[in-house]
Design a protein around this motif. Structure first.
Motif, mmCIF file in Angstrom:
data_model
loop_
_atom_site.group_PDB
_atom_site.id
_atom_site.type_symbol
_atom_site.label_atom_id
_atom_site.label_comp_id
_atom_site.label_asym_id
_atom_site.label_seq_id
_atom_site.Cartn_x
_atom_site.Cartn_y
_atom_site.Cartn_z
ATOM 1 N N VAL A 6 23.685 -19.796 10.119
ATOM 2 C CA VAL A 6 24.156 -21.183 10.015
ATOM 3 C C VAL A 6 25.577 -21.218 9.474
ATOM 4 O O VAL A 6 26.438 -21.940 9.998
ATOM 5 N N LEU A 7 25.855 -20.445 8.438
ATOM 6 C CA LEU A 7 27.199 -20.447 7.855
ATOM 7 C C LEU A 7 28.235 -19.919 8.847
ATOM 8 O O LEU A 7 29.339 -20.464 8.936
ATOM 9 N N LEU A 8 27.885 -18.887 9.600
ATOM 10 C CA LEU A 8 28.805 -18.375 10.616
ATOM 11 C C LEU A 8 29.017 -19.397 11.728
ATOM 12 O O LEU A 8 30.121 -19.571 12.229
ATOM 13 N N LEU A 9 27.959 -20.069 12.084
ATOM 14 C CA LEU A 9 28.043 -21.090 13.121
ATOM 15 C C LEU A 9 28.955 -22.236 12.689
ATOM 16 O O LEU A 9 29.724 -22.761 13.486
ATOM 17 N N LEU A 10 28.881 -22.606 11.426
ATOM 18 C CA LEU A 10 29.706 -23.707 10.923
ATOM 19 C C LEU A 10 31.190 -23.342 10.862
ATOM 20 O O LEU A 10 32.040 -24.215 10.705
ATOM 21 N N GLU A 11 31.500 -22.078 11.004
ATOM 22 C CA GLU A 11 32.902 -21.669 11.076
ATOM 23 C C GLU A 11 33.499 -21.960 12.449
ATOM 24 O O GLU A 11 34.708 -21.984 12.614
ATOM 25 N N ARG A 12 32.654 -22.187 13.440
ATOM 26 C CA ARG A 12 33.122 -22.495 14.800
ATOM 27 C C ARG A 12 33.429 -23.984 14.904
ATOM 28 O O ARG A 12 32.557 -24.823 14.685
ATOM 29 N N ASP A 13 34.657 -24.290 15.286
ATOM 30 C CA ASP A 13 35.064 -25.693 15.430
ATOM 31 C C ASP A 13 34.166 -26.447 16.404
ATOM 32 O O ASP A 13 33.837 -27.611 16.175
ATOM 33 N N THR A 14 33.770 -25.778 17.483
ATOM 34 C CA THR A 14 32.975 -26.446 18.521
ATOM 35 C C THR A 14 31.590 -26.849 18.028
ATOM 36 O O THR A 14 30.961 -27.725 18.611
ATOM 37 N N VAL A 15 31.115 -26.224 16.980
ATOM 38 C CA VAL A 15 29.819 -26.577 16.396
ATOM 39 C C VAL A 15 30.015 -27.512 15.205
ATOM 40 O O VAL A 15 29.371 -28.553 15.107
ATOM 41 N N ARG A 16 30.919 -27.148 14.314
ATOM 42 C CA ARG A 16 31.116 -27.898 13.075
ATOM 43 C C ARG A 16 31.562 -29.333 13.321
ATOM 44 O O ARG A 16 31.016 -30.273 12.739
ATOM 45 N N ARG A 17 32.532 -29.532 14.183
ATOM 46 C CA ARG A 17 33.093 -30.877 14.364
ATOM 47 C C ARG A 17 32.076 -31.897 14.870
ATOM 48 O O ARG A 17 31.995 -32.992 14.329
ATOM 49 N N PRO A 18 31.283 -31.579 15.909
ATOM 50 C CA PRO A 18 30.270 -32.573 16.317
ATOM 51 C C PRO A 18 29.208 -32.812 15.239
ATOM 52 O O PRO A 18 28.729 -33.932 15.075
ATOM 53 N N LEU A 19 28.838 -31.772 14.501
ATOM 54 C CA LEU A 19 27.844 -31.958 13.440
ATOM 55 C C LEU A 19 28.391 -32.826 12.311
ATOM 56 O O LEU A 19 27.685 -33.689 11.783
ATOM 57 N N VAL A 20 29.657 -32.623 11.960
ATOM 58 C CA VAL A 20 30.271 -33.462 10.925
ATOM 59 C C VAL A 20 30.377 -34.893 11.428
ATOM 60 O O VAL A 20 30.078 -35.843 10.687
ATOM 61 N N ALA A 21 30.766 -35.067 12.681
ATOM 62 C CA ALA A 21 30.859 -36.418 13.254
ATOM 63 C C ALA A 21 29.499 -37.117 13.210
ATOM 64 O O ALA A 21 29.416 -38.308 12.890
ATOM 65 N N ALA A 22 28.435 -36.377 13.495
ATOM 66 C CA ALA A 22 27.091 -36.960 13.437
ATOM 67 C C ALA A 22 26.689 -37.279 12.008
ATOM 68 O O ALA A 22 26.058 -38.304 11.743
#
Length: 174
Positions: free
Chosen positions: A68-84
């Motif tokens: 999960v922490l590595l995934l959150l380093e990816r902009d393509t994953v982190r940005r939509p999750l933060v937006a949600a």
């Protein structure tokens, strides 16, 4: 389901190293059912408790936490999750800006990693979450105080969040 959340989860599940690494650790059917229930506007507290329980058990597993922490380093994953995550507080633009800014800061993400690496800190955080869900304000304050007094990683994370205005925005009333 929220469009941004769906996009972030789709990107995450599309990454074979993430999906295959977690398949033996997490009941993907349970995750799917809980996420679907969470997306409903009239969900009950039990759904939130179940999701928190799943999140807690996942974060206690080193492989899941690291994935999960590595995934959150990816902009393509982190940005939509933060937006949600900030969509429900869209009526508070200062809070949205502060949370989004903090999520984009690599220093904040490093501090989150440091906090989550400590089993003692994770346990205190989950107790605080339980206190919050149970509307136990005194317990929540007590756990927060213990975190800041005993754990330098929690203090560093608080300072990192403060730099982005997250703490100021959380103190503001609606």
């Amino acid at each position: 389901m929220n469009r941004d959340l769906a996009r972030g989860l789709t990107v995450a599940w599309a990454l074979p190293e993430f999906r295959d690494g977690l398949r033996h650790l997490v009941d993907l059917d349970e995750v799917t059912v809980l996420l679907a229930a969470l997306s409903l506007p009239d969900r009950d507290r039990e759904v939130e408790r179940s999701l928190l329980g799943l999140l807690r058990s996942g974060l206690e597993t080193t492989e899941v936490r690291e994935a999960v922490l590595l995934l959150l380093e990816r902009d393509t994953v982190r940005r939509p999750l933060v937006a949600a995550a900030v969509e429900p507080i869209a009526d508070r633009p200062g809070r949205v800006t502060a949370v989004t800014s903090a999520a984009e800061d690599p220093a904040v993400r490093r501090e989150v990693r440091a906090v989550l690496d400590s089993a003692d800190v994770r346990e205190l955080i989950w107790r605080a979450v339980d206190d919050q869900v149970s509307d136990n304000g005194f317990g929540l304050i007590r756990r927060a105080a213990v975190l800041f007094v005993r754990h330098p990683s929690a203090r560093r994370l608080a300072w990192a969040l403060r730099r982005h205005g997250v703490l100021r925005e959380l103190r503001r009333r609606a």
